[in-house]
Design a protein around this motif. Structure first.
Motif, PDB file in Angstrom:
ATOM      1  N   SER A  26       7.329   7.998  -0.740  1.00 46.56           N
ATOM      2  CA  SER A  26       8.716   8.172   0.103  1.00 46.56           C
ATOM      3  C   SER A  26       8.450   7.785   1.526  1.00 46.56           C
ATOM      4  CB  SER A  26       8.881  10.002   0.525  1.00 46.56           C
ATOM      5  OG  SER A  26       9.000  10.701  -0.973  1.00 46.56           O
ATOM      6  N   PRO A  27       8.358   6.452   1.686  1.00 41.98           N
ATOM      7  CA  PRO A  27       8.002   5.937   2.933  1.00 41.98           C
ATOM      8  C   PRO A  27       8.961   6.321   4.124  1.00 41.98           C
ATOM      9  CG  PRO A  27       8.627   4.246   1.494  1.00 41.98           C
ATOM     10  CD  PRO A  27       8.668   5.611   0.632  1.00 41.98           C
ATOM     11  N   ASP A  28       8.426   6.277   5.286  1.00 45.09           N
ATOM     12  CA  ASP A  28       9.131   6.560   6.442  1.00 45.09           C
ATOM     13  C   ASP A  28       9.337   5.162   7.623  1.00 45.09           C
ATOM     14  OD1 ASP A  28       6.721   6.936   7.581  1.00 45.09           O
ATOM     15  OD2 ASP A  28       6.795   8.927   8.142  1.00 45.09           O
ATOM     16  N   GLY A  29       9.585   5.500   8.575  1.00 45.55           N
ATOM     17  CA  GLY A  29       9.863   4.510   9.589  1.00 45.55           C
ATOM     18  C   GLY A  29       8.338   3.754   9.770  1.00 45.55           C
ATOM     19  N   ASP A  30       7.431   4.794  10.001  1.00 45.38           N
ATOM     20  CA  ASP A  30       6.239   4.174  10.356  1.00 45.38           C
ATOM     21  C   ASP A  30       5.153   3.641   9.163  1.00 45.38           C
ATOM     22  OD1 ASP A  30       4.012   3.748  12.099  1.00 45.38           O
ATOM     23  OD2 ASP A  30       2.952   5.999  11.489  1.00 45.38           O
ATOM     24  N   ALA A  31       5.733   4.053   7.925  1.00 45.05           N
ATOM     25  CA  ALA A  31       4.924   3.643   6.749  1.00 45.05           C
ATOM     26  C   ALA A  31       5.580   2.241   6.407  1.00 45.05           C
ATOM     27  CB  ALA A  31       5.236   4.396   5.591  1.00 45.05           C
ATOM     28  N   VAL A  32       6.964   2.108   6.595  1.00 48.14           N
ATOM     29  CA  VAL A  32       7.612   0.710   6.415  1.00 48.14           C
ATOM     30  C   VAL A  32       7.113  -0.342   7.329  1.00 48.14           C
ATOM     31  CG1 VAL A  32       9.721  -0.658   6.047  1.00 48.14           C
ATOM     32  CG2 VAL A  32       9.590   1.891   5.256  1.00 48.14           C
ATOM     33  N   GLY A  33       7.283   0.129   8.795  1.00 46.21           N
ATOM     34  CA  GLY A  33       6.948  -0.866  10.168  1.00 46.21           C
ATOM     35  C   GLY A  33       5.327  -1.059   9.705  1.00 46.21           C
ATOM     36  N   SER A  34       4.605  -0.186   9.235  1.00 46.16           N
ATOM     37  CA  SER A  34       3.136  -0.644   9.215  1.00 46.16           C
ATOM     38  C   SER A  34       2.832  -1.625   8.146  1.00 46.16           C
ATOM     39  CB  SER A  34       2.423   0.806   8.956  1.00 46.16           C
ATOM     40  OG  SER A  34       2.362   1.398  10.236  1.00 46.16           O
ATOM     41  N   THR A  35       3.340  -1.242   6.955  1.00 46.47           N
ATOM     42  CA  THR A  35       3.278  -2.022   5.977  1.00 46.47           C
ATOM     43  C   THR A  35       3.679  -3.697   5.992  1.00 46.47           C
ATOM     44  OG1 THR A  35       3.729  -0.165   4.258  1.00 46.47           O
ATOM     45  CG2 THR A  35       3.898  -2.419   3.465  1.00 46.47           C
ATOM     46  N   LEU A  36       4.876  -3.731   6.848  1.00 45.38           N
ATOM     47  CA  LEU A  36       5.368  -4.877   6.999  1.00 45.38           C
ATOM     48  C   LEU A  36       4.608  -5.799   8.076  1.00 45.38           C
ATOM     49  CD1 LEU A  36       9.181  -4.302   6.533  1.00 45.38           C
ATOM     50  CD2 LEU A  36       7.595  -4.988   5.027  1.00 45.38           C
ATOM     51  N   ALA A  37       4.147  -4.911   9.282  1.00 43.70           N
ATOM     52  CA  ALA A  37       3.522  -5.552  10.281  1.00 43.70           C
ATOM     53  C   ALA A  37       2.081  -6.069   9.846  1.00 43.70           C
ATOM     54  CB  ALA A  37       3.292  -4.290  11.135  1.00 43.70           C
ATOM     55  N   VAL A  38       1.711  -5.545   8.681  1.00 40.48           N
ATOM     56  CA  VAL A  38       0.315  -5.709   8.109  1.00 40.48           C
ATOM     57  C   VAL A  38       0.488  -7.313   7.657  1.00 40.48           C
ATOM     58  CG1 VAL A  38      -1.496  -5.542   6.675  1.00 40.48           C
ATOM     59  CG2 VAL A  38      -0.933  -3.897   8.281  1.00 40.48           C
ATOM     60  N   GLY A  39       1.707  -7.188   6.850  1.00 37.90           N
ATOM     61  CA  GLY A  39       2.070  -8.137   5.933  1.00 37.90           C
ATOM     62  C   GLY A  39       2.326  -9.651   6.910  1.00 37.90           C
ATOM     63  N   LEU A  40       3.043  -9.339   7.863  1.00 42.42           N
ATOM     64  CA  LEU A  40       3.089 -10.380   8.764  1.00 42.42           C
ATOM     65  C   LEU A  40       2.127 -11.116   9.240  1.00 42.42           C
ATOM     66  CD1 LEU A  40       6.429  -9.205  10.557  1.00 42.42           C
ATOM     67  CD2 LEU A  40       6.411 -11.183   9.386  1.00 42.42           C
ATOM     68  N   MET A  41       1.097 -10.154  10.012  1.00 42.47           N
ATOM     69  CA  MET A  41      -0.101 -10.474  10.279  1.00 42.47           C
ATOM     70  C   MET A  41      -0.995 -11.348   9.416  1.00 42.47           C
ATOM     71  SD  MET A  41      -3.344  -7.816  11.666  1.00 42.47           S
ATOM     72  CE  MET A  41      -3.651  -7.470   9.863  1.00 42.47           C
ATOM     73  N   LEU A  42      -1.128 -10.838   8.033  1.00 42.52           N
ATOM     74  CA  LEU A  42      -1.819 -11.504   6.979  1.00 42.52           C
ATOM     75  C   LEU A  42      -1.213 -13.010   6.768  1.00 42.52           C
ATOM     76  CD1 LEU A  42      -2.357  -8.676   4.493  1.00 42.52           C
ATOM     77  CD2 LEU A  42      -4.078  -9.565   6.116  1.00 42.52           C
ATOM     78  N   GLY A  43       0.270 -13.024   6.771  1.00 43.59           N
ATOM     79  CA  GLY A  43       0.682 -14.185   6.636  1.00 43.59           C
ATOM     80  C   GLY A  43       0.327 -15.243   7.682  1.00 43.59           C
TER      81      GLY A  43
END
Ligand code: 5GP
Ligand code: MN
Length: 325
Positions: A26-43
């Motif tokens: 049940s991801p919230d804004g912090d869970a989604v923002g964090s997941t995608l921020a890490v993805g952008l960083m890794l990219g």
């Protein structure tokens, strides 16, 4: 976080490749923002990675870059279900990774990045700071330390976690540091007013229908220090609501003058009740929820009970009355 923790996290990222990025069910804004921020960083770092979550991401976060790339547990091939390097963000305990853990290799190593005081310390490398308002606050520091350039999409991820986990910069976790980071993210092009309107004010029609039904169930105990609402699967069906529509409704119980603990009991499956707790700060609902197998923060916590609605309400309200005195 200590310098040692930050160094260990940086090494984990720099010295490995082929990462799996996960967060909580049940991801919230912090869970989604964090997941995608890490993805952008890794990219940007040229790493290969996959992002997965046990549940679909709420549609309201679709403006974030990479939203469509986050995959569901069953959407994988055999060789993909074998990630050795896992980055778990905003996830207080291992169980809350849920079915996304099906993608882990038996030899996995986990970098656990989180800000929940109830974090149980799972994982080989840990970056846990309970004084951070959001996991994206920690990621802001990590991103600076790793030395990649800021962009609007990355700043939007960080800002989304800050905005949602501070309730729109209103909760007690809204520190000077939070405002400094938010200000910096605005300077990278984030539209603060548009995100506030979209995430905090606009409500889908189905959510308003659900709120109407929830308010009809308002009930009180302990001289109106405890207030609760219930939502059955029937209510959700009648309102044509989905699971995410119930997010935030518990605040209506908690925001009544004199109420110390507001609760929402939501039937998530037959005889399965998801309970949300919100407190005015005078009661540690994380501790209370923890005693019921859940967890969270002092002012916002949750747990799930396997029993019929009436029994769940009786069980929790009685215990909570004793807890208040
Ligand atoms: P919500 O009521 O919005 O679902 O959850 C509020 C907070 O309580 C969240 O920040 C989450 O960390 C925590 N929480 C909710 N349900 C659970 C649960 O079942 N277990 C744990 N450990 N934390 C929960
Ligand atoms: Mn969080």
């Amino acid at each position: 976080m200590s310098l040692f923790e930050l160094e260990a996290a940086l090494r984990f990222i720099r010295e490995n490749d082929r990462f799996l990025v996960v967060s909580h069910v049940s991801p919230d804004g912090d869970a989604v923002g964090s997941t995608l921020a890490v993805g952008l960083m890794l990219g940007i770092l040229g790493k290969t990675f996959t992002m997965a979550n046990a549940d679909p991401l709420p549609r309201k976060f679709a403006y974030l870059s990479g939203y469509d790339e986050v995959r569901l547990p069953d959407d994988r091939s055999a060789e993909e279900a074998n990630y050795e390097c896992v980055i778990a963000v905003d996830c207080a305990d291992y169980e809350r990774i849920g079915a996304a853990a099906r993608w882990f290799s038996p030899d996995k190593r986990i970098l656990n990045i989180d800000h929940h005081p109830t974090n149980d310390g799972y994982g080989e490398v840990r970056l846990i700071r309970p004084d951070a308002a959001s996991t994206t606050e920690l990621l802001h520091e990590l991103i600076d330390a790793i030395g990649i350039a800021w962009s609007k999409p990355l700043a939007e991820c960080i800002y989304t976690g800050l905005l949602t986990d501070t309730g729109g910069f209103r909760y007690s976790n809204t520190s000077p540091r939070v405002m400094q980071i938010a200000s910096r993210m605005l300077s990278f092009g984030v539209s603060g007013y548009q995100l506030a309107e979209w995430l905090l004010e606009i409500m889908p029609y189905s959510q308003m229908q659900l709120l109407r039904r929830a308010l009809a169930t308002l009930a009180f105990a302990a001289d109106r220090q405890i207030c609760w609402m219930t939502l059955t699967m029937g209510d959700l069906a009648e309102a044509e609501a989905n699971q995410e529509d119930s997010g935030g409704l518990v605040n209506y119980a908690r925001n009544i003058e004199g109420v110390r603990v507001g609760l929402l009991f939501k039937e998530s499956a037959p005889d399965e009740i998801k309970v949300s707790f919100r407190s005015d700060g005078s009661v540690d609902v994380a501790d209370f929820a923890h005693s019921l197998g859940g967890g969270g923060h002092v002012r916002a916590a949750g747990c799930t009970l396997r029993m019929p609605m009436e029994e769940a309400v009786g069980h929790i309200v009685e215990r909570l009355k004793g807890y208040l005195t």
